[in-house]
Write a protein that holds these residues in place. Structure first.
Motif, PDB file in Angstrom:
ATOM      1  N   ALA A 117       0.837  -1.197   0.000  1.00 24.08           N
ATOM      2  CA  ALA A 117       0.000   0.000   0.000  1.00 24.08           C
ATOM      3  C   ALA A 117       0.875   1.252   0.000  1.00 24.08           C
ATOM      4  N   ALA A 118       1.968   1.215   0.782  1.00 24.97           N
ATOM      5  CA  ALA A 118       2.882   2.356   0.825  1.00 24.97           C
ATOM      6  C   ALA A 118       3.559   2.568  -0.517  1.00 24.97           C
ATOM      7  N   LEU A 119       3.980   1.479  -1.158  1.00 24.54           N
ATOM      8  CA  LEU A 119       4.616   1.597  -2.461  1.00 24.54           C
ATOM      9  C   LEU A 119       3.646   2.138  -3.510  1.00 24.54           C
ATOM     10  N   CYS A 120       2.414   1.643  -3.500  1.00 31.12           N
ATOM     11  CA  CYS A 120       1.426   2.119  -4.467  1.00 31.12           C
ATOM     12  C   CYS A 120       1.140   3.606  -4.283  1.00 31.12           C
ATOM     13  N   GLN A 121       1.019   4.025  -3.031  1.00 30.79           N
ATOM     14  CA  GLN A 121       0.777   5.436  -2.765  1.00 30.79           C
ATOM     15  C   GLN A 121       1.953   6.279  -3.261  1.00 30.79           C
ATOM     16  N   PHE A 122       3.167   5.808  -2.995  1.00 20.34           N
ATOM     17  CA  PHE A 122       4.350   6.536  -3.447  1.00 20.34           C
ATOM     18  C   PHE A 122       4.417   6.597  -4.963  1.00 20.34           C
ATOM     19  N   MET A 123       4.166   5.467  -5.627  1.00 21.71           N
ATOM     20  CA  MET A 123       4.262   5.439  -7.088  1.00 21.71           C
ATOM     21  C   MET A 123       3.269   6.392  -7.732  1.00 21.71           C
ATOM     22  N   GLY A 124       2.155   6.630  -7.062  1.00 24.41           N
ATOM     23  CA  GLY A 124       1.175   7.563  -7.591  1.00 24.41           C
ATOM     24  C   GLY A 124       1.664   8.994  -7.650  1.00 24.41           C
ATOM     25  N   THR A 125       2.766   9.278  -6.955  1.00 24.41           N
ATOM     26  CA  THR A 125       3.336  10.635  -6.958  1.00 24.41           C
ATOM     27  C   THR A 125       4.445  10.796  -7.990  1.00 24.41           C
ATOM     28  N   ARG A 126       4.783   9.718  -8.711  1.00 27.42           N
ATOM     29  CA  ARG A 126       5.961   9.724  -9.564  1.00 27.42           C
ATOM     30  C   ARG A 126       5.596   9.736 -11.048  1.00 27.42           C
ATOM     31  N   ASP A 127       6.534  10.252 -11.850  1.00 30.13           N
ATOM     32  CA  ASP A 127       6.403  10.133 -13.301  1.00 30.13           C
ATOM     33  C   ASP A 127       6.837   8.747 -13.767  1.00 30.13           C
ATOM     34  N   GLU A 128       7.758   8.119 -13.020  1.00 32.38           N
ATOM     35  CA  GLU A 128       8.258   6.783 -13.385  1.00 32.38           C
ATOM     36  C   GLU A 128       7.312   5.741 -12.778  1.00 32.38           C
ATOM     37  N   ALA A 160      -3.900  -7.550  -1.305  1.00 30.83           N
ATOM     38  CA  ALA A 160      -4.743  -6.565  -0.623  1.00 30.83           C
ATOM     39  C   ALA A 160      -4.118  -5.173  -0.688  1.00 30.83           C
ATOM     40  N   GLY A 161      -2.793  -5.102  -0.529  1.00 29.76           N
ATOM     41  CA  GLY A 161      -2.116  -3.812  -0.583  1.00 29.76           C
ATOM     42  C   GLY A 161      -2.074  -3.219  -1.974  1.00 29.76           C
ATOM     43  N   LEU A 162      -2.004  -4.071  -2.978  1.00 31.91           N
ATOM     44  CA  LEU A 162      -1.916  -3.613  -4.363  1.00 31.91           C
ATOM     45  C   LEU A 162      -3.261  -3.131  -4.913  1.00 31.91           C
ATOM     46  N   GLY A 163      -4.337  -3.780  -4.504  1.00 30.60           N
ATOM     47  CA  GLY A 163      -5.622  -3.461  -5.125  1.00 30.60           C
ATOM     48  C   GLY A 163      -5.540  -3.756  -6.614  1.00 30.60           C
TER      49      GLY A 163
END
Length: 330
Positions: A117-128, A160-163
């Motif tokens: 969940a933390a990784l998905c949230q972070f990736m949502g802030t990135r261009d990569e 569950a964390g990935l959705g």
């Protein structure tokens, strides 16, 4: 293949895949080199560093001292930390890592859910945002029976964390068990601003289509990932699996030979040159330390000159004795 990849890279303006090497060096030295995206030490003897690009992986190496794994790009690199996620980026490439203490999280399933969940949230802030390759290192991966096995609980928590984060397709991945006394789940990834191409092995059932016997939640990964510039293949953890079944139970040499056959099938499917060379770094995860010498001997015979890190790691199925992952550059 090399020429075609280079032409495609020029036409689309894609950045070359990070160069992955193994080197005997001090982390303080490699982290000051231009273009260092990430660096990894292995085992309890590996030094610590507060640089976000440095990760001490909980796996012990059979090589003493163990070399550092180094990722480098042809660009200026910036790095930092955003809540639980450590990251670095440069040239359209992103390294991100998260570590979760299971005891604090309430078990492996909760730790996996929190981490992803933390990784998905972070990736949502990135261009990569195109995740190409993920590594998962899990304490005591085979403990527990049936659906209570820790790897299966990890798969439940990860999903569950990935959705629906990977609704359009899974990245390449590895999941290996470590023996560190601290039950820390370690996950790190390589992502790009450009998408790669997932590669499956015609000898194997795709992991997300595994039958129910392998758990409530099928493992979510591609067998390999062709990088955006088509200049390298990132190979997932590969073992002696044919169809969806483990092969050659109890026979180390037969399992290793089957694994190498699977690797060659992946190269052929990806239209990569056959075999591995001195620029194709691999890792071999060996369940029993007493098997390490024989694994090294066979790999030196079958893959002469290929750099192989030999690690003490448990494969996600307890009957499997060895697994290999790594890179093939065109």
């Amino acid at each position: 293949m090399v020429q075609a990849g280079e032409n495609l890279q020029v036409r689309l303006g894609l950045s070359r895949t990070p160069h992955v090497t193994y080197r005997m060096a001090d982390p303080g030295t490699v982290l000051t080199e231009p273009g260092t995206l990430a660096a990894f030490g292995f085992g309890t003897g590996s030094p610590d560093s507060d640089d976000p690009r440095w990760l001490r992986v909980a796996l012990e190496s059979f090589d003493a001292p163990a070399p550092i794994e180094l990722w480098q790009v042809d660009a200026t690199v910036v790095c930092g930390q955003q809540e639980a996620v450590r990251w670095s980026s440069g040239g359209g490439w992103l390294f991100a890592a998260v570590e979760v203490n299971e005891h604090e999280a309430g078990g492996i399933e909760s730790a996996a859910r929190q981490a992803y969940a933390a990784l998905c949230q972070f990736m949502g802030t990135r261009d990569e945002r195109c995740v190409l390759r993920i590594w998962n290192y899990i304490a005591n991966i085979n403990d527990g029976d049936d659906d209570a096995e820790r790897y299966k609980q990890f798969c439940d928590g990860r999903a569950a964390g990935l959705g629906d984060f990977f609704a359009n397709g899974f990245p390449a991945a590895t999941a290996i068990g470590h023996h560190d006394r601290q039950h820390v789940l370690q996950i790190y990834l390589l992502a790009s601003a450009d998408a790669g191409q997932a590669v499956e092995n015609p000898r194997q059932v795709s992991a997300w289509r595994y039958p129910r016997q392998y758990g409530r939640t099928s493992p979510g990964f591609a067998r390999a990932m062709l990088m955006p510039a088509r200049d390298a293949l990132a190979i997932s953890g590969t073992a002696a699996v044919v169809g969806h079944a483990s092969a050659h139970e109890g026979d180390l040499e037969a399992q290793l030979n089957e694994t190498l056959t699977n690797l060659e099938a992946l190269l052929a499917t990806a239209d990569m040159p056959a075999g591995f060379d001195t620029h194709s770094p691999l890792k071999a995860y060996v369940r029993h330390p007493t098997d390490a010498y024989r694994v090294r001997e066979i790999l030196q015979q079958r893959l002469p000159g290929v750099p192989v890190l030999l690690m003490h790691g448990d494969v996600c199925r307890r009957e499997l004795l060895v697994e290999i992952d790594g890179w093939r550059y065109s």
